[in-house]
Design an enzyme around this catalytic site. Structure first.
Site, PDB file in Angstrom:
ATOM      1  N   HIS A 258      -7.625  -1.400   5.610  1.00  0.00           N
ATOM      2  CA  HIS A 258      -6.553  -0.463   5.969  1.00  0.00           C
ATOM      3  C   HIS A 258      -6.629   0.892   5.256  1.00  0.00           C
ATOM      4  O   HIS A 258      -6.994   1.874   5.866  1.00  0.00           O
ATOM      5  CB  HIS A 258      -5.187  -1.125   5.786  1.00  0.00           C
ATOM      6  CG  HIS A 258      -4.046  -0.360   6.359  1.00  0.00           C
ATOM      7  ND1 HIS A 258      -3.992  -0.006   7.682  1.00  0.00           N
ATOM      8  CD2 HIS A 258      -2.918   0.140   5.794  1.00  0.00           C
ATOM      9  CE1 HIS A 258      -2.882   0.667   7.919  1.00  0.00           C
ATOM     10  NE2 HIS A 258      -2.205   0.780   6.784  1.00  0.00           N
TER      11      HIS A 258
ATOM     12  N   HIS B 207       6.441  -5.884  11.477  1.00  0.00           N
ATOM     13  CA  HIS B 207       5.692  -4.646  11.671  1.00  0.00           C
ATOM     14  C   HIS B 207       5.076  -4.549  13.062  1.00  0.00           C
ATOM     15  O   HIS B 207       3.857  -4.459  13.218  1.00  0.00           O
ATOM     16  CB  HIS B 207       4.614  -4.522  10.585  1.00  0.00           C
ATOM     17  CG  HIS B 207       4.051  -3.141  10.398  1.00  0.00           C
ATOM     18  ND1 HIS B 207       3.142  -2.566  11.266  1.00  0.00           N
ATOM     19  CD2 HIS B 207       4.259  -2.224   9.439  1.00  0.00           C
ATOM     20  CE1 HIS B 207       2.821  -1.366  10.836  1.00  0.00           C
ATOM     21  NE2 HIS B 207       3.487  -1.117   9.731  1.00  0.00           N
TER      22      HIS B 207
ATOM     23  N   HIS C 105       0.843  -1.199   0.000  1.00  0.00           N
ATOM     24  CA  HIS C 105       0.000   0.000   0.000  1.00  0.00           C
ATOM     25  C   HIS C 105       0.876   1.246   0.000  1.00  0.00           C
ATOM     26  O   HIS C 105       2.095   1.162   0.114  1.00  0.00           O
ATOM     27  CB  HIS C 105      -0.995  -0.013   1.163  1.00  0.00           C
ATOM     28  CG  HIS C 105      -0.394   0.041   2.542  1.00  0.00           C
ATOM     29  ND1 HIS C 105       0.360  -0.981   3.075  1.00  0.00           N
ATOM     30  CD2 HIS C 105      -0.442   0.999   3.505  1.00  0.00           C
ATOM     31  CE1 HIS C 105       0.741  -0.658   4.305  1.00  0.00           C
ATOM     32  NE2 HIS C 105       0.274   0.552   4.583  1.00  0.00           N
TER      33      HIS C 105
ATOM     34  N   HIS D 244      -5.588  -1.098  11.906  1.00  0.00           N
ATOM     35  CA  HIS D 244      -4.802  -2.333  11.998  1.00  0.00           C
ATOM     36  C   HIS D 244      -5.649  -3.287  12.831  1.00  0.00           C
ATOM     37  O   HIS D 244      -6.413  -2.850  13.699  1.00  0.00           O
ATOM     38  CB  HIS D 244      -3.480  -2.098  12.744  1.00  0.00           C
ATOM     39  CG  HIS D 244      -2.509  -1.230  12.017  1.00  0.00           C
ATOM     40  ND1 HIS D 244      -1.685  -1.715  11.037  1.00  0.00           N
ATOM     41  CD2 HIS D 244      -2.234   0.083  12.134  1.00  0.00           C
ATOM     42  CE1 HIS D 244      -0.941  -0.727  10.577  1.00  0.00           C
ATOM     43  NE2 HIS D 244      -1.252   0.381  11.215  1.00  0.00           N
TER      44      HIS D 244
ATOM     45  N   ASP E 122       5.825   4.233   5.148  1.00  0.00           N
ATOM     46  CA  ASP E 122       6.661   3.178   5.744  1.00  0.00           C
ATOM     47  C   ASP E 122       6.596   1.870   4.951  1.00  0.00           C
ATOM     48  O   ASP E 122       7.247   0.890   5.303  1.00  0.00           O
ATOM     49  CB  ASP E 122       6.317   2.963   7.238  1.00  0.00           C
ATOM     50  CG  ASP E 122       4.885   2.534   7.476  1.00  0.00           C
ATOM     51  OD1 ASP E 122       3.988   2.996   6.752  1.00  0.00           O
ATOM     52  OD2 ASP E 122       4.655   1.739   8.418  1.00  0.00           O
ATOM     53  N   HIS E 123       5.861   1.866   3.840  1.00  0.00           N
ATOM     54  CA  HIS E 123       5.811   0.688   2.960  1.00  0.00           C
ATOM     55  C   HIS E 123       6.252   0.994   1.530  1.00  0.00           C
ATOM     56  O   HIS E 123       6.548   0.079   0.768  1.00  0.00           O
ATOM     57  CB  HIS E 123       4.401   0.091   2.951  1.00  0.00           C
ATOM     58  CG  HIS E 123       3.989  -0.433   4.279  1.00  0.00           C
ATOM     59  ND1 HIS E 123       4.047  -1.760   4.618  1.00  0.00           N
ATOM     60  CD2 HIS E 123       3.571   0.220   5.392  1.00  0.00           C
ATOM     61  CE1 HIS E 123       3.668  -1.911   5.879  1.00  0.00           C
ATOM     62  NE2 HIS E 123       3.375  -0.720   6.369  1.00  0.00           N
TER      63      HIS E 123
HETATM   64 ZN    ZN Z   1      -0.150   1.383   6.595  1.00  0.00          ZN
END
Ligand code: ZN
Length: 478
Positions: free
Chosen positions: A162, A429, A69, A407, A73-74
């Site tokens: 998410h 994570h 996504h 989450h 941070d991804h």
């Molecule tokens: Zn995320």
């Protein structure tokens, strides 16, 4: 024993997000194929220090790279991987992820490298706008539920909840099936499909552990708490600052506030308590949301059909590009980025509003260790000014946390993990403590299978530490 990997070894290594939240990047290898999952940055660090440990791995061996996504941070080190390393594989993401990635990363380049507010030396830039544009053309898009075969590796994207466009990937390499959840949520939300269980079983599950063994309050309770605390703050003349990541969860909060302001029009809307969404990206990104309504859940699609107006066109929320156009008189509600108050608009407003008792800082996202959003929740007496480190600012405002991070909590995670039924579970994570607690809880949950062929193994590897699994039994169709 030779330390060399046999032909039946499946190897996992985290270059980031191993016992931490941030800079997600994992590498899988099996039968001569190599897959990279995500390429993020760590929000508590800057420049090269924010990257996953790319130097520990020969990226030229990677066949495909899948991005779950658009969150920084991804995804935010992807242009670095594609333009500044020897990586030469293919890159895939869903359509909405790519559409948002474009604007988001342009903003990321701007805030981290260019302009007077630069927090980095020029040499420390991870990449430039040009790198971003060049990388963009080489990213391939995939549809949900359709299986793609690339370089001998099959993979399918499933809804992850998410944020818009977020996917889980089920990957098949020579008969071995691996499911990577990315960040996921199972609770029904106002605009997203919740995460689905793939119809085929998986041998290995790589799953997020953000909330460890914690439990969320039900969504309706959280919404009620949120609107009540905001209402009571503005009623006594206070200002509400909601630090948000520019895109994704912010839109869910906007749907909640828009509805509440409509229902309480007399006290709020006509009393002119304005709601602002302050982000350089606001308009562009709302366009993407308006375009991809067909990828959202039935609820919001029905509203769209019934009313013939786009649910992401708001009556009570105005957009601000920056604070120059903002007249700060009287109570207001401000959704401002970045979400962890590191710098930028949300940090400027924090420093301006935190000395006053009647104001409220409302944290709704997940705050990474080492960021101001995490620090402010300790309710310190003072905070350092971001532009002038010698200056401290008194903090008297209220601070509250109501999570809309989307989450899974422990129960939702456990139920999903049980449905996947993999015998090897790799946790990623999550900060060390919540991840460790999740591991213990999972092991005790599956304790009755110990010693049987269905025994469940749970791993919580640190960055750069290999997990090696032997898959002799896997049938291979050559
Ligand atoms: Zn995320």
């Amino acid at each position: 024993m030779s330390s060399q990997l046999s032909n039946t070894s499946f190897k996992f290594v985290a270059l980031g997000a191993g016992n931490e939240v941030g800079r997600s990047c994992h590498i899988l290898s099996y039968k001569g194929k190599t897959i990279m999952l995500d390429a993020g940055v760590h929000p508590a660090y800057q420049g090269m220090a924010s990257l996953p440990f790319y130097d520990d791995y020969d990226l030229s061996t990677v066949d495909i790279l899948l991005i779950s996504h658009f969150h920084l941070d991804h995804a935010a080190s992807l242009p670095y991987v594609m333009q500044r390393t020897n990586f030469k594989g293919r890159v895939f993401m869903t359509h909405p992820t790519k559409a948002i990635y474009r604007w988001l990363l342009r903003d990321f380049v701007r805030v981290t490298s260019i302009g007077e507010n630069s927090i980095l030396d020029k040499d420390d830039n991870l990449y430039t706008d040009e790198d971003l544009v060049e990388s963009f053309d080489r990213i391939e898009t995939i549809d949900f539920h359709s299986t793609v075969e690339a370089n001998g590796i099959k993979f399918t994207a499933f809804h992850a909840g998410h944020v818009l466009g977020a996917a889980m990937f089920q990957i098949e390499i020579a008969g071995l099936k691996v499911l990577f959840t990315g960040d996921y949520s199972r609770e029904l939300d106002r605009h997203l499909n919740s995460a689905e269980v793939p119809p085929l079983p998986s041998d290995v599950l790589i799953v997020e552990s953000t909330f460890g063994t914690a439990t969320h309050e039900p969504r309706l309770n959280r919404e009620k708490k949120l609107t009540q605390i905001i209402h009571s703050t503005v009623a006594k003349g206070g200002r509400v600052l909601m630090p948000v990541f520019a895109l994704g969860r912010a839109q869910e909060l906007m749907l909640i506030l828009e509805e509440y302001w409509t229902q309480h029009a007399e006290e709020l809307a006509s009393n002119q308590v304005p709601i602002y969404y302050a982000s350089d990206l606001a308009r562009k990104c709302m366009n993407v949301f308006q375009t991809y309504v067909n990828m959202m859940n039935d609820d919001i699609r029905k509203k769209f059909r019934d009313s013939q107006t786009n649910p992401f066109i708001f009556k009570h929320i105005s957009y601000l590009k920056n604070l120059d156009e903002f007249q700060d008189f009287g109570p207001s509600v401000m959704l401002a980025s970045p979400g962890m108050l590191q710098s930028g608009i949300s940090r400027d407003l924090l420093e301006k509003w935190c000395p006053e008792e009647k104001n409220l800082v409302l944290i709704t996202g997940y705050s990474v260790e080492g960021t101001m959003a995490k620090y402010i929740m300790l309710e310190p007496d003072t905070i350092p000014s971001v532009n002038n480190p010698d200056l401290t600012i008194p903090r008297r405002c209220q601070v509250e946390e109501i999570s809309f991070a989307a989450h899974v909590d422990f129960q939702e995670n456990l139920e999903f993990i049980e449905k996947i039924n993999a015998t090897n579970i790799i946790l990623v994570h999550g900060e060390s403590n919540p991840m460790g607690r999740l591991k213990s809880a999972l092991l005790s949950n599956f304790a009755s299978l110990k010693g049987t062929p269905e025994e469940v193994h749970v791993y919580n590897p640190r960055n750069s530490v290999d997990v090696v699994l032997e898959y002799k039994g896997v049938k291979v169709a050559k």
